[in-house]
Design an enzyme around this catalytic site. Structure first.
Site, PDB file in Angstrom:
ATOM      1  N   ARG A  36      -1.959 -14.557   4.348  1.00  0.00           N
ATOM      2  CA  ARG A  36      -2.719 -13.898   5.412  1.00  0.00           C
ATOM      3  C   ARG A  36      -2.014 -14.061   6.760  1.00  0.00           C
ATOM      4  NH1 ARG A  36      -7.333 -11.599   3.876  1.00  0.00           N
ATOM      5  NH2 ARG A  36      -8.328 -11.634   5.915  1.00  0.00           N
TER       6      ARG A  36
ATOM      7  N   PHE B 264     -15.596   3.544   6.800  1.00  0.00           N
ATOM      8  CA  PHE B 264     -14.238   3.924   6.423  1.00  0.00           C
ATOM      9  C   PHE B 264     -13.994   3.867   4.916  1.00  0.00           C
ATOM     10  CE2 PHE B 264     -14.168  -0.586   7.709  1.00  0.00           C
ATOM     11  CZ  PHE B 264     -13.679  -1.178   6.556  1.00  0.00           C
TER      12      PHE B 264
ATOM     13  N   THR C 144      -5.435  -7.514  10.532  1.00  0.00           N
ATOM     14  CA  THR C 144      -5.708  -6.242   9.843  1.00  0.00           C
ATOM     15  C   THR C 144      -5.243  -5.044  10.661  1.00  0.00           C
ATOM     16  OG1 THR C 144      -7.626  -7.246   8.788  1.00  0.00           O
ATOM     17  CG2 THR C 144      -7.544  -4.838   8.787  1.00  0.00           C
TER      18      THR C 144
ATOM     19  N   TYR D  59     -12.457  -2.346  -3.810  1.00  0.00           N
ATOM     20  CA  TYR D  59     -12.991  -2.415  -2.448  1.00  0.00           C
ATOM     21  C   TYR D  59     -14.523  -2.336  -2.414  1.00  0.00           C
ATOM     22  CZ  TYR D  59      -8.360  -2.187  -0.271  1.00  0.00           C
ATOM     23  OH  TYR D  59      -7.087  -2.466   0.156  1.00  0.00           O
TER      24      TYR D  59
ATOM     25  N   ARG E 264       2.438  -6.695   9.160  1.00  0.00           N
ATOM     26  CA  ARG E 264       1.750  -5.565   9.796  1.00  0.00           C
ATOM     27  C   ARG E 264       2.329  -5.230  11.162  1.00  0.00           C
ATOM     28  NH1 ARG E 264      -3.868  -7.796   7.405  1.00  0.00           N
ATOM     29  NH2 ARG E 264      -4.034  -6.475   5.559  1.00  0.00           N
TER      30      ARG E 264
ATOM     31  N   LYS F 107       0.814  -1.216   0.000  1.00  0.00           N
ATOM     32  CA  LYS F 107       0.000   0.000   0.000  1.00  0.00           C
ATOM     33  C   LYS F 107       0.857   1.280   0.000  1.00  0.00           C
ATOM     34  CE  LYS F 107      -3.895  -2.358   2.222  1.00  0.00           C
ATOM     35  NZ  LYS F 107      -4.989  -2.227   3.233  1.00  0.00           N
TER      36      LYS F 107
HETATM   37  P1  CMP Z   1      -7.519  -4.697   3.332  1.00  0.00           P
HETATM   38  O1  CMP Z   1      -7.094  -6.123   3.553  1.00  0.00           O
HETATM   39  O2  CMP Z   1      -6.837  -3.989   2.235  1.00  0.00           O
HETATM   40  O3  CMP Z   1      -9.093  -4.695   3.056  1.00  0.00           O
HETATM   41  C1  CMP Z   1      -9.938  -3.674   3.523  1.00  0.00           C
HETATM   42  C2  CMP Z   1      -9.197  -2.604   4.221  1.00  0.00           C
HETATM   43  O4  CMP Z   1      -9.990  -1.665   4.930  1.00  0.00           O
HETATM   44  C3  CMP Z   1      -8.319  -3.199   5.270  1.00  0.00           C
HETATM   45  O5  CMP Z   1      -7.257  -3.896   4.657  1.00  0.00           O
HETATM   46  C4  CMP Z   1      -7.950  -1.999   6.103  1.00  0.00           C
HETATM   47  O6  CMP Z   1      -6.781  -1.364   5.671  1.00  0.00           O
HETATM   48  C5  CMP Z   1      -9.126  -1.078   5.886  1.00  0.00           C
HETATM   49  N1  CMP Z   1      -9.829  -0.895   7.133  1.00  0.00           N
HETATM   50  C6  CMP Z   1     -10.401  -1.840   7.880  1.00  0.00           C
HETATM   51  N2  CMP Z   1     -10.943  -1.290   8.987  1.00  0.00           N
HETATM   52  C7  CMP Z   1     -10.693   0.043   8.921  1.00  0.00           C
HETATM   53  C8  CMP Z   1     -10.983   1.138   9.750  1.00  0.00           C
HETATM   54  N3  CMP Z   1     -11.649   0.968  10.904  1.00  0.00           N
HETATM   55  N4  CMP Z   1     -10.565   2.347   9.352  1.00  0.00           N
HETATM   56  C9  CMP Z   1      -9.904   2.510   8.179  1.00  0.00           C
HETATM   57  N5  CMP Z   1      -9.600   1.494   7.360  1.00  0.00           N
HETATM   58  C10 CMP Z   1      -9.979   0.279   7.724  1.00  0.00           C
END
Ligand code: CMP
Length: 139
Positions: free
Chosen positions: A86, A58, A92, A50, A103, A10
């Site tokens: 994963r 968000f 996440t 997305y 991460r 990213k």
């Molecule tokens: P990703 O695996 O790219 O898929 C969806 C993305 O939404 C996730 O990773 C996060 O980066 C993002 N995301 C999830 N929860 C939140 C949040 N509470 N605020 C901002 N971004 C979010």
């Protein structure tokens, strides 16, 4: 089984110039980078990518962030690549990510969390097809 998964490094990763460090973690985990390119995602591409999150609070912030700078899109291949990646990425939210995961090592927040990986074989196919044609993937 041998699988392919889709990965995005990213904008927080390109901004800090750490894509090589992230790739080293990917490769040490036994995954092979069989396709890779650095792109600037358009708003439309990010919204499509997305789409499942479009009702989330968000969503706007997510699209803003993903179009805020270059990303590196990748296809990773290996044994159980989807689940393996994963695991390698970690939770996440970096606050919940295990030691040694991408991460935990690199992510700044739940939004700016360095890497994306497909969550299922079905989505891996769809996501790979959004960004790569077959002749760009060289195993
Ligand atoms: P990703 O695996 O790219 O898929 C969806 C993305 O939404 C996730 O990773 C996060 O980066 C993002 N995301 C999830 N929860 C939140 C949040 N509470 N605020 C901002 N971004 C979010």
């Amino acid at each position: 089984a041998r699988e392919q998964t889709f990965s995005i490094l990213k904008p927080d990763a390109t901004r800090r110039n750490i894509t090589g460090e992230v790739n080293a973690v990917i490769e040490k985990a036994g995954l092979r980078i069989v396709a890779q390119k650095r792109i600037l995602m358009s708003r439309k591409e990010a919204e499509t990518f997305y789409g499942v999150h479009k009702e989330r609070p968000f969503f706007g912030e997510l699209v803003e962030f993903m179009t805020s700078g270059p990303v590196v899109v990748q296809v990773l291949e290996g044994e159980n690549a989807i689940a393996t990646y994963r695991e390698v990425m970690g939770a996440t939210n970096p606050a919940n990510a295990a030691e040694g995961t991408i991460r935990k090592l690199f992510a700044e927040s739940v939004g700016e969390n360095t890497a994306h990986g497909s969550d299922s074989a079905e989505n891996a196919k769809i996501e790979i097809a959004q960004f790569f044609s077959g002749n760009e993937i060289v195993g």
